[in-house]
Design a protein around this motif. Structure first.
Motif, PDB file in Angstrom:
ATOM      1  N   SER A   7       0.826  -1.211   0.000  1.00 31.00           N
ATOM      2  CA  SER A   7       0.000   0.000   0.000  1.00 31.00           C
ATOM      3  C   SER A   7       0.859   1.259   0.000  1.00 31.00           C
ATOM      4  CB  SER A   7      -0.911   0.020   1.225  1.00 31.00           C
ATOM      5  OG  SER A   7      -1.802  -1.049   1.172  1.00 31.00           O
ATOM      6  N   LEU A  11       0.823   4.003  -2.914  1.00 29.05           N
ATOM      7  CA  LEU A  11       0.510   5.382  -2.542  1.00 29.05           C
ATOM      8  C   LEU A  11       1.619   6.335  -2.982  1.00 29.05           C
ATOM      9  CD1 LEU A  11      -2.040   6.228  -1.044  1.00 29.05           C
ATOM     10  CD2 LEU A  11      -0.622   6.580   0.959  1.00 29.05           C
ATOM     11  N   ALA A  37      -7.440   5.687  -7.206  1.00 27.63           N
ATOM     12  CA  ALA A  37      -7.882   5.115  -5.928  1.00 27.63           C
ATOM     13  C   ALA A  37      -8.815   3.930  -6.157  1.00 27.63           C
ATOM     14  CB  ALA A  37      -8.567   6.186  -5.090  1.00 27.63           C
TER      15      ALA A  37
END
Length: 73
Positions: A7, A11, A37
Motif C-alpha cells: 500500500s 501510494l 484510488a
C-alpha cells in the motif's frame, strides 16, 4: 506487513504521478486521483492474494528441502 508495504509503494507512486500533473487542471487531476484510488481498491486484494500464495509456495519449498536434506532413519 506485506499489505502495508504494498500500500505504501502504491501510494507513493500515486503521489508521484499526481505531483507531475500539477495544478493546471484541478478537475482533471482529481478525476485521475479518484480513478487511481478505485484501481488501487480493486487490485489490492488480488496483489495480497498473490503475495500470500508466493509465501505459501516458498515455505512449502523450504519444508520439502528440509525433508530431503535430513538423513533417513
Amino acid at each position: 506487513m506485506a499489505a502495508a508495504t504494498l500500500s505504501a509503494l502504491i501510494l507513493h507512486l500515486l503521489l508521484t504521478l499526481a505531483s507531475h500533473l500539477g495544478g493546471a487542471d484541478m478537475a482533471g487531476a482529481l478525476t485521475v486521483a479518484a480513478g487511481m484510488a478505485v484501481v488501487l481498491a480493486i487490485l489490492l486484494p488480488f496483489a495480497l492474494l498473490c503475495v500470500r500464495r508466493a509465501l505459501d509456495a516458498l515455505s512449502a519449498g523450504t519444508e520439502r528441502r528440509g525433508r530431503v536434506a535430513s538423513p533417513q532413519g
